[in-house]
Write an enzyme that holds these catalytic residues in place. Structure first.
Site, mmCIF file in Angstrom:
data_model
loop_
_atom_site.group_PDB
_atom_site.id
_atom_site.type_symbol
_atom_site.label_atom_id
_atom_site.label_comp_id
_atom_site.label_asym_id
_atom_site.label_seq_id
_atom_site.Cartn_x
_atom_site.Cartn_y
_atom_site.Cartn_z
ATOM 1 N N GLU A 27 -32.700 -25.007 -6.388
ATOM 2 C CA GLU A 27 -32.783 -25.821 -5.042
ATOM 3 C C GLU A 27 -33.058 -27.335 -5.486
ATOM 4 O O GLU A 27 -33.938 -27.931 -5.904
ATOM 5 C CB GLU A 27 -33.986 -25.626 -4.339
ATOM 6 N N GLU A 66 -37.481 -23.481 6.649
ATOM 7 C CA GLU A 66 -38.314 -24.203 5.827
ATOM 8 C C GLU A 66 -38.791 -25.461 6.463
ATOM 9 O O GLU A 66 -38.295 -26.591 5.822
ATOM 10 C CB GLU A 66 -37.833 -24.258 4.395
#
Length: 305
Positions: free
Chosen positions: A185, A280
């Protein structure tokens, strides 16, 4: 919000009772009616619906299912007890839900950077990969987030990149036999982080050359770092295995910022994506009102067909 703070707040929300919990448990209030599933597979996290479902994460999972969600994600899963991990896995199996990402513990995002190429840092990462395999089996997880750490400023960028690729290859050797995919990520939390852009992450995945090393494309972070979201996703699509959501600015639900999520979801659906999209982000408003507003926001953004 930094990832470490996000994980901490998610777990704390999941452990603390919301204001309306006792009334709901006593049966004096009713939760929203069960809803149909969404076009895409959105995944809430612990604490996101605590005002309606209460403090217990298992009850929250049941509430998420009732509202049409068919996945969850849990960044802090590796920090939970084995008993709790098994309870989460059982709850997901009974409800036909999928576990999204959890974060591989590698001793911190900034510290122990893989870019340094130091044996002690790599050993911590590889130990985290081994432990992640066991955790994944308890919840039937297929994806685990990996962040390499900060830049190692004393080394040229090419050497740092080579160090990261070598470390990730060794991690992939541990994960691949178990079908567990580490998703890298790129983040926007701080410019000190080594991994910040999608094309950079695409290059590293090509270098690792493993089905267990792919991209986690977090739309919030990528909007902050580079924008041009759909064009960039298209260029990197062959290495994207997981997607996360958050509007910008604010990192809240779709519709609270500048990103055209209905259009992005249409693009993702058009690519035939059947994976998880992790929610998220935080709730723009507190309490039950905020939770209902969040569900409504996803219903509206999901109306792309």
């Amino acid at each position: 919000m930094k990832r470490s703070e996000f994980i901490k707040s998610s777990i704390m929300l999941g452990l603390s009772a919301a204001a309306g919990t006792s009334a709901t448990a006593a049966g004096t209030e009713t939760k929203p009616a069960a809803e149909k599933t969404f076009n895409l597979n959105y995944a809430p996290h612990a604490g996101m619906f605590a005002a309606h479902a209460g403090a217990d994460f298992i009850d929250q999972i049941k509430f998420m299912h009732d509202q049409g969600f068919r996945s969850i994600e849990d960044n802090g899963l590796m920090k939970r007890t084995v008993q709790m991990q098994e309870q989460i896995g059982s709850a997901l199996e009974k409800s036909g839900m999928t576990m999204g990402v959890f974060v591989v513990d590698k001793g911190g995002n900034g510290a122990n950077t893989l870019a340094a190429g130091k044996k002690e840092y790599i050993d911590i990462f590889l130990d985290g990969c081994r432990k992640a395999v066991d955790v994944a089996k308890r919840v039937n997880a297929k994806w685990a987030t990996v962040v390499p750490g900060d830049f190692e400023r004393s080394l040229p960028i090419g050497i740092q990149t080579g160090n990261v690729i070598e470390a990730l290859r060794r991690g992939a050797e541990i994960l691949e036999p178990h079908g567990l995919i580490m998703v890298l990520e790129p983040l926007s939390d701080t410019p000190d982080l080594f991994l910040r852009h999608a094309d950079q992450t695409h290059l590293i995945c090509k270098g690792v050359k493993s089905p267990s090393c792919k991209i986690l494309y977090d739309i919030y972070h990528m909007q902050r770092n580079e924008g041009n979201l759909i064009t960039t996703m298209e260029k990197c699509w062959d290495e994207i295995a997981y997607i996360q959501i958050g509007d910008n600015p604010g990192r809240k639900e779709p519709g609270t910022g500048e990103i055209n999520y209905r259009n992005i979801f249409k693009y993702i659906d058009g690519k035939g994506y059947k994976g998880v999209l992790g929610m998220e982000h935080g709730n723009a408003k507190p309490g039950k009102e905020g939770e209902l507003a969040l569900i409504k926001a996803y219903r509206e953004a999901d109306m792309f067909k």
